[in-house]
Scaffold this motif. Structure first.
Motif, mmCIF file in Angstrom:
data_model
loop_
_atom_site.group_PDB
_atom_site.id
_atom_site.type_symbol
_atom_site.label_atom_id
_atom_site.label_comp_id
_atom_site.label_asym_id
_atom_site.label_seq_id
_atom_site.Cartn_x
_atom_site.Cartn_y
_atom_site.Cartn_z
ATOM 1 N N SER A 351 3.156 -49.678 -6.608
ATOM 2 C CA SER A 351 2.621 -51.010 -6.911
ATOM 3 C C SER A 351 2.668 -51.316 -8.405
ATOM 4 N N ASN A 352 2.975 -50.305 -9.207
ATOM 5 C CA ASN A 352 3.003 -50.431 -10.669
ATOM 6 C C ASN A 352 1.617 -50.656 -11.253
ATOM 7 N N ARG A 353 0.595 -50.218 -10.502
ATOM 8 C CA ARG A 353 -0.782 -50.277 -10.991
ATOM 9 C C ARG A 353 -1.348 -48.863 -11.031
ATOM 10 N N PRO A 354 -2.071 -48.492 -12.081
ATOM 11 C CA PRO A 354 -2.634 -47.140 -12.160
ATOM 12 C C PRO A 354 -3.690 -46.898 -11.073
ATOM 13 N N ILE A 355 -3.792 -45.643 -10.641
ATOM 14 C CA ILE A 355 -4.733 -45.235 -9.604
ATOM 15 C C ILE A 355 -5.879 -44.458 -10.226
ATOM 16 N N ILE A 356 -7.087 -44.794 -9.822
ATOM 17 C CA ILE A 356 -8.247 -43.952 -10.096
ATOM 18 C C ILE A 356 -8.653 -43.338 -8.770
ATOM 19 N N ALA A 357 -8.521 -42.019 -8.653
ATOM 20 C CA ALA A 357 -8.793 -41.332 -7.393
ATOM 21 C C ALA A 357 -9.964 -40.377 -7.550
ATOM 22 N N LEU A 358 -10.795 -40.317 -6.516
ATOM 23 C CA LEU A 358 -11.898 -39.363 -6.473
ATOM 24 C C LEU A 358 -11.819 -38.587 -5.176
ATOM 25 N N GLY A 359 -11.995 -37.263 -5.294
ATOM 26 C CA GLY A 359 -11.913 -36.439 -4.098
ATOM 27 C C GLY A 359 -12.264 -34.996 -4.399
ATOM 28 N N PRO A 360 -12.026 -34.104 -3.453
ATOM 29 C CA PRO A 360 -12.397 -32.704 -3.630
ATOM 30 C C PRO A 360 -11.439 -31.944 -4.544
ATOM 31 N N ASN A 361 -11.906 -30.853 -5.072
ATOM 32 C CA ASN A 361 -11.063 -29.940 -5.846
ATOM 33 C C ASN A 361 -10.046 -29.304 -4.894
ATOM 34 N N GLY A 362 -8.809 -29.119 -5.355
ATOM 35 C CA GLY A 362 -7.787 -28.484 -4.531
ATOM 36 C C GLY A 362 -7.083 -29.418 -3.586
ATOM 37 N N SER A 363 -7.212 -30.716 -3.792
ATOM 38 C CA SER A 363 -6.608 -31.704 -2.893
ATOM 39 C C SER A 363 -5.112 -31.866 -3.152
#
Length: 425
Positions: A351-363
């Motif tokens: 999409s040419n838009r930056p992602i802010i992702a939240l999730g578990p360690n080791g994903s």
């Protein structure tokens, strides 16, 4: 001569949501690799999400077989239309927030319909497909789950006809997050594990969408396991204008446990500290949102900054992806979700838009985002780094505008992924 392959799937247009995209796209590209896909689907399915626009993406000339299915969720609606629809979407309320009816429905779903509510489709499908496969001289079948009851169709066809069978797992079976919420008895839990192991050890080859799931399944079977992720496709040009506000958009369902309270606290703090940020910021939630998430947003005094859009078609979701300043990807903070790679990740990436992702360690998601330089990944324990990153993006928004510099995306194109699948066939 093209090789005929029978694909057994529950989700197919007009079904909406991420489950339909994977095999709709494989079917689109398989003929380019000398494979003729034949698709078998329910005739009168009760899809929790509907997107009529996807029907235009079904390739012309594809053979589609249909057989009736009895859907228990239709009966459940007689008791509570809202609860049955919510649970069928996978939005399961927290234990303490469940009504007696919801607790009862989850118990029935988990213990009387094993492995899932579509198990009643197995017997008639095996009868119909056994005749069709022999008449049409089909040598290979593919089952895709969830619903994992479709793998039981493959299991029985394999035992009857000794046909080549590939079992595709878009999600894990007994380790998926919602599995624990089904109030399983010890007998039911063992039954699930027995069926899972039987499928994994009978199929000729297993396909999974993540390395974590591959590692998990390798503990249960010696059969070859191939990772073929989801991906992105060439989208038709859409008209859009970049949001004037500093928008952070989440596209897809926000489940009860998919609730990053640290992010809400960061956003509330930035709003309180910076008058300009308060004036510019908007959180767009595009899709179903659980009451638990809504309550957390209200508690963090973010309600006035939330634009709750609700469910939209796939084409409309593409517009939101392209016009938002930042894209939000959230996964439940659990070891069980390390293997989950949301299908929307790959559309986010192009999409040419930056992602802010939240999730578990080791994903696996963390690895892909870092490998492709498409955004930033945070754990639920992060606070300072999350706040600083959002501030950096906000400064870029106020100056020259936010830019994205992805690399190495080509291997996630649906055509490239279909080529990998064709080699297994």
């Amino acid at each position: 001569m093209s090789k005929k392959v029978l694909i057994i799937t529950y989700y197919w247009p007009p079904a909406g949501g991420p489950g339909v995209q994977r095999w709709l796209k494989f079917v689109k590209y398989l003929p380019q690799f000398d494979v003729e896909p034949i698709v078998y689907i329910p005739e009168n399915s009760n899809y929790p999400l509907v997107d009529d626009s996807l029907e235009s993406e079904i390739p012309k000339g594809i053979t589609i077989l249909k057989q009736p299915i009895k859907e228990p969720y239709r009966l459940a609606k007689l008791f509570s239309k809202k609860s049955s629809k919510t649970i069928s979407k996978g939005i399961i309320p927290e234990e303490k927030e469940q009504s007696l009816l919801e607790k009862f429905m989850l118990f029935v779903r988990g213990n009387f319909f094993i492995p899932d509510a579509r198990v009643g489709w197995v017997k008639p499908s095996v009868k119909f497909l056994s005749e069709y496969i022999q008449t049409e001289n089909i040598e290979t079948i593919i089952t895709t789950g969830p619903p994992h009851s479709l793998h039981l169709i493959g299991l029985q066809l394999k035992n009857r006809l000794n046909i080549k069978w590939l079992a595709d797992f878009r999600d894990p079976w007994t380790t998926i997050g919602y599995h624990k919420a089904l109030k399983l008895t010890k007998w039911s839990a063992n039954k699930h594990k027995l069926l899972e192991k039987r499928v994994l050890n009978t199929a000729d080859r297993i396909i999974v969408t993540s390395e974590v799931t591959k590692n998990e399944f390798e503990e249960l079977t010696n059969k070859p396991i191939e990772v073929i992720t989801n991906g992105y496709d060439d989208e038709s040009t859409v008209d859009f204008q970049m949001d004037e506000k500093f928008t952070l958009a989440h596209i897809g369902s926000l489940l009860s446990k998919r609730n990053p309270e640290n992010l809400w606290e960061v956003l509330a703090e930035l709003i309180n500290e910076d008058a300009d940020f308060s004036k510019d910021f908007q959180l767009n939630l595009v899709g179903a949102v659980s009451e638990n998430v809504k309550n957390s947003l209200k508690k963090s005094t973010l309600s006035d900054y939330v634009n709750e859009v609700g469910y939209v078609s796939h084409k409309e979701s593409i517009v939101f992806q392209k016009k938002s300043q930042l894209l939000l990807l959230i996964e439940i903070d659990s070891e069980d979700t390390q293997c989950i790679i949301p299908g929307k990740l790959f559309e986010y990436m192009i999409s040419n838009r930056p992602i802010i992702a939240l999730g578990p360690n080791g994903s696996d998601v963390e690895k892909i985002i870092k490998e492709t330089n498409t955004g930033q990944y945070f754990y639920y324990s992060d606070y300072g780094s999350l706040k600083n990153t959002i501030l950096q993006y906000y400064d870029a928004y106020k100056n020259k505008g936010i830019q994205s510099y992805p690399i190495g995306l080509q291997k996630y194109h649906r055509k490239a992924l279909t080529q990998s699948l064709s080699k297994l066939l």
